[in-house]
Design a protein around this motif. Structure first.
Motif, short mmCIF file in Angstrom:
data_model
loop_
_atom_site.label_atom_id
_atom_site.label_comp_id
_atom_site.label_asym_id
_atom_site.label_seq_id
_atom_site.Cartn_x
_atom_site.Cartn_y
_atom_site.Cartn_z
N THR A 33 -53.20 -0.37 -31.92
CA THR A 33 -52.09 -1.04 -31.00
C THR A 33 -52.79 -2.27 -30.28
O THR A 33 -51.85 -2.81 -29.35
CB THR A 33 -51.81 0.02 -29.87
OG1 THR A 33 -53.17 0.33 -29.22
CG2 THR A 33 -51.13 1.44 -30.15
N ASN A 34 -53.73 -2.79 -30.75
CA ASN A 34 -54.42 -4.01 -30.40
C ASN A 34 -54.50 -4.96 -31.47
O ASN A 34 -55.07 -4.66 -32.70
CB ASN A 34 -55.64 -4.11 -29.52
CG ASN A 34 -55.62 -3.24 -28.41
OD1 ASN A 34 -54.78 -3.78 -27.47
ND2 ASN A 34 -56.39 -2.15 -28.02
N ILE A 35 -54.04 -6.38 -31.38
CA ILE A 35 -54.39 -7.44 -32.29
C ILE A 35 -55.17 -8.52 -31.27
O ILE A 35 -54.82 -8.82 -30.39
CB ILE A 35 -53.06 -7.85 -32.97
CG1 ILE A 35 -52.38 -6.80 -33.83
CG2 ILE A 35 -53.37 -9.21 -33.77
CD1 ILE A 35 -51.27 -7.10 -34.55
N THR A 36 -56.23 -8.88 -32.30
CA THR A 36 -56.81 -10.01 -31.61
C THR A 36 -56.93 -11.25 -32.61
O THR A 36 -57.57 -10.83 -33.91
CB THR A 36 -58.24 -9.68 -31.27
OG1 THR A 36 -58.12 -8.40 -30.59
CG2 THR A 36 -59.00 -10.60 -30.43
N VAL A 37 -56.55 -12.38 -32.21
CA VAL A 37 -56.51 -13.26 -33.10
C VAL A 37 -57.80 -14.30 -32.49
O VAL A 37 -57.71 -14.70 -31.26
CB VAL A 37 -55.50 -14.38 -33.10
CG1 VAL A 37 -55.42 -15.35 -33.91
CG2 VAL A 37 -54.03 -13.38 -33.47
#
Lengths: 268, 382
Positions: free
Chosen positions: B52-56
């Motif tokens: 449920t988390n996306i890090t760019v």
């Protein structure tokens, strides 16, 4: 229909037949009564022993949309043995009532491909893992029951009898297990964490303890007399209640015992 | 002849009963972001996609006010705001993906992070993260602040896969990677080798070593290709010379391993377990593509510049805190390219494990490693 009512109806009909036989004779004589009692079991009475094998399954009624394909099915060798007695109501032996006692196994092994199949896996340490599985599921069922079938019998002609009625079964031995393979599980919901099961990684499940201890259902069948004593039989049985406990929600659909029994018998 | 009629009649009845044919396939119930495509030129390394988390990870100084990431999602699902919508990523943005059948949805938190890898870890900062569906995660996650004071989550572990061993009812302290309040000062990271229970045994992965590493963990692969599930490394723009810190270690008494597909347990502390602690510094691009190390090549990938690994003779049992200083040793004869260093061309990983052969599901149950005050010593490069 209420289960108790069914049992009551069966019991009452047996009592009624007996009572009917007794009230025919108004003389209150113990000796005659005793004779009548004997006659009940000797006149217009047939006794059978029979053996059958079963093909069928513990199957949902209408394949639910979670099941995408049945990849393999093996009925296994499921055998049954029965002894029964038929009381013909009239001398021409047109109609009769039959009561039996049967020892039988019901089972199958299947492999199916499922999509979003809701399941719960319980480890032997009590670990509970719930989720939705997409992939292959192998299921092995083998349950042994002690069954009491009660049927109405109708004689079509000298060679053919047909019958139909109800049965009650008590579970003696149980197996309902399998494993999942080549797919993935989503934890708790279809949007939960995704875990792949590939290659040698299969996850087992065992629902044996959730097999319902009491079954009831209906059977219809026919007998073809080969000669005076031997006959062949075919019978279809269908369980009204599910194979697994009602409050068990690891499988989202109810499965019923549906079996075709084929066999032979000996009439005394 | 008659028997044939009978037989066919019965077959027909059975046929009708079972002929309830396969229904049309249900619409998809899943709602995943499978891939995020962000502007290449601003990214320091590959984006991290969790459930449920996306890090760019983007360069310092990137204008975050106008970013329009593109998403690839589950077939038939919809995403809101739409893919390629321009948004201000100064703070995290939230996206909702709704499944094709409309019954399920998942909220993703998408963060553009300029955080760099911190060099000091006192393991005093940890939290139970709330996922974007407002559910608490089942275990602790360590966080830290980089030199610019930006909050970041550099440490990863395999706790998400351990769910299968303990199920719903475990507490955060039951997981292999957790915290100890009895640190050298305040709290420390606590790594414990745990039995993976019923499922682990069946899968011939009877133990899970407590582990923590800098990188990403691919939960999906955890059961099937566990060595490939660990993606090691995060961009590091300094040249590390050593790692220092404090540890405490106790081997468990029952050693568990899989020999010829059988789970063998040796009780009574006849086999003493060892822990592992190492760091690897490596070039993170091969022909322009981002690479990471995994369980199969962590010590012998050709891109490796230097390795710092605790000497097995020093990975001993102790009931008091012991200081360690592990120098980086150059391998492959590579020299540092300053230009590459400044443009995030190198990555660093640090790995800690309560059982040295934990990758191969070998170790003593309840072997416990505590680490505190970990620091990366580095050369200043002008």
């Amino acid at each position: 229909m209420n289960l108790n009512k069914i049992i009551l109806v069966c019991a009452l009909s047996i009592v009624a037949i007996t009572a009917n036989a007794q009230t025919n004779d108004s003389i209150n004589n113990t000796k005659i009564e005793s004779n009548q009692f004997k006659e009940f079991f000797t006149q217009n009475m047939d006794y059978q022993v029979r053996a059958h094998f079963s093909i069928g399954g513990s199957a949902p009624l209408g394949i639910p949309e979670e099941i995408r394909s049945i990849d393999s099915y093996n009925p296994g060798l499921q055998l049954g043995l029965e002894a029964n007695a038929t009381k013909w109501l009239t001398d021409d032996k047109q109609w009769g009532v039959r009561l039996g006692l049967r020892f039988e196994s019901k089972g199958m092994t299947t492999k199916a491909t499922v999509k979003n199949y809701k399941t719960e896996v319980i480890g032997d340490g009590g670990e509970r893992v719930k989720g939705y599985f997409t992939g292959g599921v192998k299921t092995k069922v083998r349950n042994t029951y002690l069954t009491v079938p009660v049927s109405a019998v109708y004689k079509i002609n000298e060679n053919w009898n047909v019958y139909g009625g109800l049965y009650v079964s008590a579970l003696i031995d149980k197996t309902f297990d399998g494993y999942v393979y080549d797919g993935y599980l989503r934890q708790n919901t279809p949007t939960g964490e995704k875990m792949l099961f590939e290659g040698d990684n299969t996850a087992p499940y065992d629902f044996s303890n959730e097999v319902r201890k009491f079954q009831w259902g209906t059977q219809v069948g026919a007998e073809w007399k080969m000669n005076k004593n031997f006959f062949l039989l075919g019978e279809l049985s269908y369980g009204f209640n599910g194979v697994l406990n009602k409050d068990f929600d690891a499988i989202s659909f109810s499965m019923h015992n549906i079996y075709l029994n084929l066999g032979f018998g000996y009439q005394f | 002849m008659r028997i044939n009629y009978l037989f066919f009649t019965l077959l027909a009845i059975v046929g009708i009963t079972f002929s309830s044919c396969i229904k049309d396939e249900a619409l998809n119930a899943e709602a995943d972001i499978l891939k995020i495509i962000a502007t290449d030129s601003i990214q320091r390394t590959s984006p991290k996609i969790e459930n449920t988390n996306i890090t760019v990870y983007v360069n310092t100084g990137t204008d975050l006010t106008k970013q329009a990431p593109e998403f690839i999602i589950t077939d038939g699902a919809t995403i809101s705001p739409a893919s390629k919508t321009e948004l201000d990523f100064t703070d995290s943005q939230f996206y909702t993906v709704t499944s094709q059948d409309g019954k399920w949805s998942k909220k993703y938190k998408v963060t553009y992070s300029t955080a760099k890898l911190p060099t000091k870890y006192n393991f005093d900062n940890y939290e139970i993260r709330i996922n974007s569906d407002d559910e608490e995660e089942k275990y602790f996650t360590f966080f830290d602040y980089d030199e610019a004071g930006i909050k970041t989550y550099p440490w990863t572990n395999a706790n998400a896969a351990f769910y299968f061993s303990v199920g719903e009812d475990a507490t955060p302290y039951d997981y292999p990677t957790t915290i100890s309040k009895e640190g050298y000062d305040k709290s420390a990271i606590k790594l414990t080798t745990k039995s993976t229970g019923f499922f682990g045994n069946i899968l011939k992965k009877p133990i899970a070593a407590g582990s923590s590493f800098i990188g990403q963990f691919d939960v999906q692969q955890a059961l099937s290709n566990s060595l490939l599930a660990i993606h090691l490394g995060a961009p590091f723009d300094k040249v590390p010379t050593a790692i220092t810190g404090k540890f405490k270690y106790e081997s468990g008494s029952t050693f568990v391993e899989v020999i010829n597909k059988r789970v063998i347990e040796t009780p009574g502390k006849k086999i003493i377990d060892k822990f592992d602690l190492y760091a690897v510094f490596f070039e993170n691009k091969t022909e322009g593509k981002n690479i990471y190390l995994d369980g199969t090549n962590k010590f012998d990938h050709p891109n490796i510049v230097s390795i710092a690994r605790i000497d097995p003779s020093k990975a001993i049992e102790t009931d008091s805190w012991i200081d360690f200083k592990i120098p980086f040793v150059n391998i492959n004869g590579k020299s540092i390219n300053i230009q590459k260093l400044k443009s995030d061309g190198y990555s660093l990983t640090i790995v800690m494990s309560s059982s040295v052969d934990g990758d191969f599901f070998k170790g003593a149950l309840e072997s416990t490693l505590l680490v505190d005050d970990l620091e990366i010593i580095y050369e200043k490069v002008k």
